[in-house]
Design a protein around this motif. Structure first.
Motif, short mmCIF file in Angstrom:
data_model
loop_
_atom_site.label_atom_id
_atom_site.label_comp_id
_atom_site.label_asym_id
_atom_site.label_seq_id
_atom_site.Cartn_x
_atom_site.Cartn_y
_atom_site.Cartn_z
N THR A 113 2.72 0.07 2.16
CA THR A 113 3.28 -0.85 3.16
C THR A 113 2.31 -2.01 3.40
OG1 THR A 113 4.34 1.05 4.24
CG2 THR A 113 4.27 -1.02 5.48
N ARG A 114 1.03 -1.68 3.52
CA ARG A 114 0.00 -2.69 3.75
C ARG A 114 -0.07 -3.66 2.58
NH1 ARG A 114 -5.62 -3.34 3.02
NH2 ARG A 114 -6.70 -4.28 4.81
N GLN A 115 0.05 -3.12 1.36
CA GLN A 115 -0.02 -3.97 0.18
C GLN A 115 1.14 -4.97 0.15
OE1 GLN A 115 -2.44 -3.94 -2.53
NE2 GLN A 115 -1.37 -5.89 -2.79
N PHE A 116 2.36 -4.48 0.41
CA PHE A 116 3.51 -5.38 0.44
C PHE A 116 3.40 -6.40 1.57
CE2 PHE A 116 5.91 -2.19 -2.18
CZ PHE A 116 6.29 -3.08 -3.18
N ASN A 117 2.84 -5.96 2.69
CA ASN A 117 2.66 -6.89 3.82
C ASN A 117 1.66 -7.98 3.47
OD1 ASN A 117 3.18 -7.64 6.60
ND2 ASN A 117 1.13 -6.91 7.07
N GLU A 133 11.99 -12.72 0.15
CA GLU A 133 13.03 -11.80 0.62
C GLU A 133 12.81 -10.40 0.04
OE1 GLU A 133 16.15 -10.07 2.52
OE2 GLU A 133 15.12 -11.97 2.94
N GLU A 134 12.41 -10.32 -1.21
CA GLU A 134 12.15 -9.01 -1.82
C GLU A 134 10.97 -8.32 -1.14
OE1 GLU A 134 13.56 -9.55 -6.48
OE2 GLU A 134 11.63 -10.37 -5.84
N LEU A 135 9.95 -9.08 -0.81
CA LEU A 135 8.79 -8.50 -0.13
C LEU A 135 9.17 -8.06 1.28
CD1 LEU A 135 6.07 -11.03 -1.32
CD2 LEU A 135 6.25 -8.62 -1.96
N ARG A 136 9.94 -8.86 1.99
CA ARG A 136 10.38 -8.49 3.33
C ARG A 136 11.21 -7.21 3.29
NH1 ARG A 136 14.40 -8.07 6.28
NH2 ARG A 136 15.79 -8.74 4.63
N LYS A 137 12.11 -7.12 2.32
CA LYS A 137 12.96 -5.94 2.18
C LYS A 137 12.13 -4.71 1.81
CE LYS A 137 17.23 -4.30 0.03
NZ LYS A 137 18.32 -4.60 -0.93
N SER A 138 11.11 -4.90 0.97
CA SER A 138 10.24 -3.78 0.58
C SER A 138 9.51 -3.21 1.79
CB SER A 138 9.23 -4.24 -0.48
OG SER A 138 9.89 -4.63 -1.66
N ILE A 139 9.02 -4.09 2.65
CA ILE A 139 8.35 -3.64 3.87
C ILE A 139 9.32 -2.85 4.75
CG2 ILE A 139 7.20 -4.41 6.00
CD1 ILE A 139 6.26 -6.89 4.35
N GLN A 140 10.54 -3.35 4.86
CA GLN A 140 11.56 -2.68 5.67
C GLN A 140 11.87 -1.29 5.13
OE1 GLN A 140 15.18 -4.95 6.19
NE2 GLN A 140 16.35 -3.15 6.83
N ILE A 141 11.98 -1.17 3.80
CA ILE A 141 12.26 0.13 3.18
C ILE A 141 11.11 1.10 3.43
CG2 ILE A 141 12.59 1.31 0.96
CD1 ILE A 141 14.05 -1.23 0.00
N CYS A 142 9.87 0.60 3.34
CA CYS A 142 8.70 1.45 3.63
C CYS A 142 8.77 2.00 5.05
CB CYS A 142 7.42 0.65 3.44
SG CYS A 142 6.99 0.28 1.73
N LYS A 156 -6.29 14.44 -3.36
CA LYS A 156 -6.12 14.93 -1.99
C LYS A 156 -5.78 13.82 -0.99
CE LYS A 156 -7.27 19.04 -3.44
NZ LYS A 156 -6.23 20.05 -3.69
N GLU A 157 -5.25 12.70 -1.49
CA GLU A 157 -4.76 11.66 -0.58
C GLU A 157 -3.43 12.11 0.01
OE1 GLU A 157 -5.97 8.97 0.62
OE2 GLU A 157 -7.74 8.62 -0.64
N ALA A 158 -3.29 12.04 1.32
CA ALA A 158 -2.04 12.44 1.99
C ALA A 158 -0.93 11.46 1.65
CB ALA A 158 -2.25 12.50 3.49
N PRO A 159 0.29 11.95 1.37
CA PRO A 159 1.41 11.04 1.05
C PRO A 159 1.65 9.97 2.10
CG PRO A 159 2.00 13.29 0.51
CD PRO A 159 0.67 13.36 1.21
N MET A 160 1.51 10.32 3.38
CA MET A 160 1.74 9.33 4.43
C MET A 160 0.63 8.27 4.44
SD MET A 160 4.63 9.98 5.55
CE MET A 160 4.78 8.94 6.99
N ARG A 161 -0.55 8.67 4.04
CA ARG A 161 -1.64 7.70 3.91
C ARG A 161 -1.34 6.74 2.76
NH1 ARG A 161 -5.44 5.01 6.71
NH2 ARG A 161 -7.28 4.56 5.45
N ILE A 162 -0.81 7.29 1.67
CA ILE A 162 -0.43 6.45 0.53
C ILE A 162 0.69 5.50 0.93
CG2 ILE A 162 0.49 6.46 -1.83
CD1 ILE A 162 -0.82 9.26 -2.14
N LEU A 163 1.64 6.00 1.70
CA LEU A 163 2.73 5.15 2.17
C LEU A 163 2.20 4.02 3.04
CD1 LEU A 163 5.70 4.43 2.49
CD2 LEU A 163 5.87 6.16 4.31
#
Length: 324
Positions: free
Chosen positions: A242-246, A288-297, A231-238
């Motif tokens: 995002t927090r993990q990549f940050n 750069e990959e981490l920065r791009k991942s945050i941007q995609i999130c 029952k975790e909300a998808p936006m909460r998971i997102l």
């Protein structure tokens, strides 16, 4: 906390106290200890107020009442919001109140620019209940286990802290579960922890991001669907992704500048074991990959907010894109 303990040991008290900060467990523990030390089981000279909308006039009227067969009256005010709003009247009154009245305020959030906060700090003592550092936390856990005739080896302790929500209230609940589960055994093992403890969402997301980094797409999606089933909300998971990549980005960036783990933890406002846990995963990404991942999130969040994608599909596509 040390100052409060010293006051309780010596019996020399200030006329007003504020216990505040993010750690719920410590706020409750010290609130109860201070109440016991100041007034004991005397209910006649004790007044308790909780929540928003407390009448300042009523507090002042009660404060003016002399204690009955006791040296002090204790007024405990909890979760009032007084320290996040203008309280000129109460701040002024505290400077003139009877010496026989002691105020104990308990709040989670305060504004240190607030006049009441400054008044309490100057007249009495304001104790900030911050989350303990890793070393202190481990000593506290070990002390609890010792009383229960249990112990954890270092690897199990680290695994325990990495898998659960490290709010002290939650740690205490998980330890109680482990003590009951391991009845008859002294050692609490990694297996016991995996069998009994509730895995923190952040830890599950970490496993999901690790699967993404290892290009294990089916495993990453399986972990995602498990979170949905819980029952975790998808936006909460997102948000957690995002927090993990940050976090990974910050750790890798600070590592590249030569900072040791404990300094990185201090700068990020996390415990040391969070940095240690993420260091290995950092090696699988470039900055750069981490920065791009945050941007995609951030872009996927915008897609959901503007209606271009529904929330569940947006996160699913994100995981597929990252793990392809």
């Amino acid at each position: 906390m040390k100052i409060l303990s010293q006051h309780m040991k010596s019996g020399q008290y200030k006329s007003v106290y504020l216990i505040y900060g993010e750690e719920d467990y410590l706020r409750k523990q010290y609130k109860d200890r201070m109440r016991e030390a100041l007034i004991g089981d005397d209910t006649m000279n004790y007044n308790y107020y909780e929540g928003k909308g407390i009448s300042v006039k009523e507090l002042i009227d009660v404060s003016e009442t002399l204690p009955f067969f006791n040296e002090r009256r204790l007024i405990l005010v909890e979760n009032s919001g007084f320290f996040s709003s203008s309280q000129e009247e109460l701040a002024g009154y505290l400077k003139e109140k009877p010496e026989t009245t002691c105020f104990l305020f308990v709040e989670k959030d305060v504004d240190k620019r607030n006049k009441l906060f400054k008044t309490v700090s100057s007249l009495g003592y304001a104790a900030n209940m911050t989350a303990p550092d890793e070393r202190t936390l481990i000593r506290w856990i070990s002390g609890i286990l010792k009383k229960e005739q249990r112990f954890m080896r270092e690897d199990a302790m680290r695994h325990f802290l990495e898998r659960i929500d490290t709010d002290m209230e939650n740690i205490r609940r998980e330890l109680d579960k482990l003590v009951v589960y391991t009845d008859g055994a002294q050692e609490i093992t990694v297996g016991d922890i995996d069998e009994v403890c509730t895995v923190y969402t952040e830890s599950q997301v970490f496993d999901m991001v690790r699967s993404v980094a290892e290009k294990q797409q089916s495993k990453a999606l399986e972990l995602y669907y498990d979170l949905i089933a819980q029952k975790e909300a998808p936006m909460r998971i997102l948000y957690w992704i995002t927090r993990q990549f940050n976090q990974l980005y910050q750790i890798k960036d600070l590592q590249s500048k030569g900072y040791p783990d404990h300094v990185i933890a201090e700068r990020m406002g996390v415990r040391d074991f969070v940095v240690r846990k993420n260091k290995t995963l950092c090696q699988r990404f470039s900055l750069e990959e981490l920065r791009k991942s945050i941007q995609i999130c951030v872009e996927r969040e915008e897609d959901v907010k503007t209606g271009r994608l529904n929330d569940r599909m947006a996160v699913e596509l994100l995981i597929i894109q990252f793990s392809a």
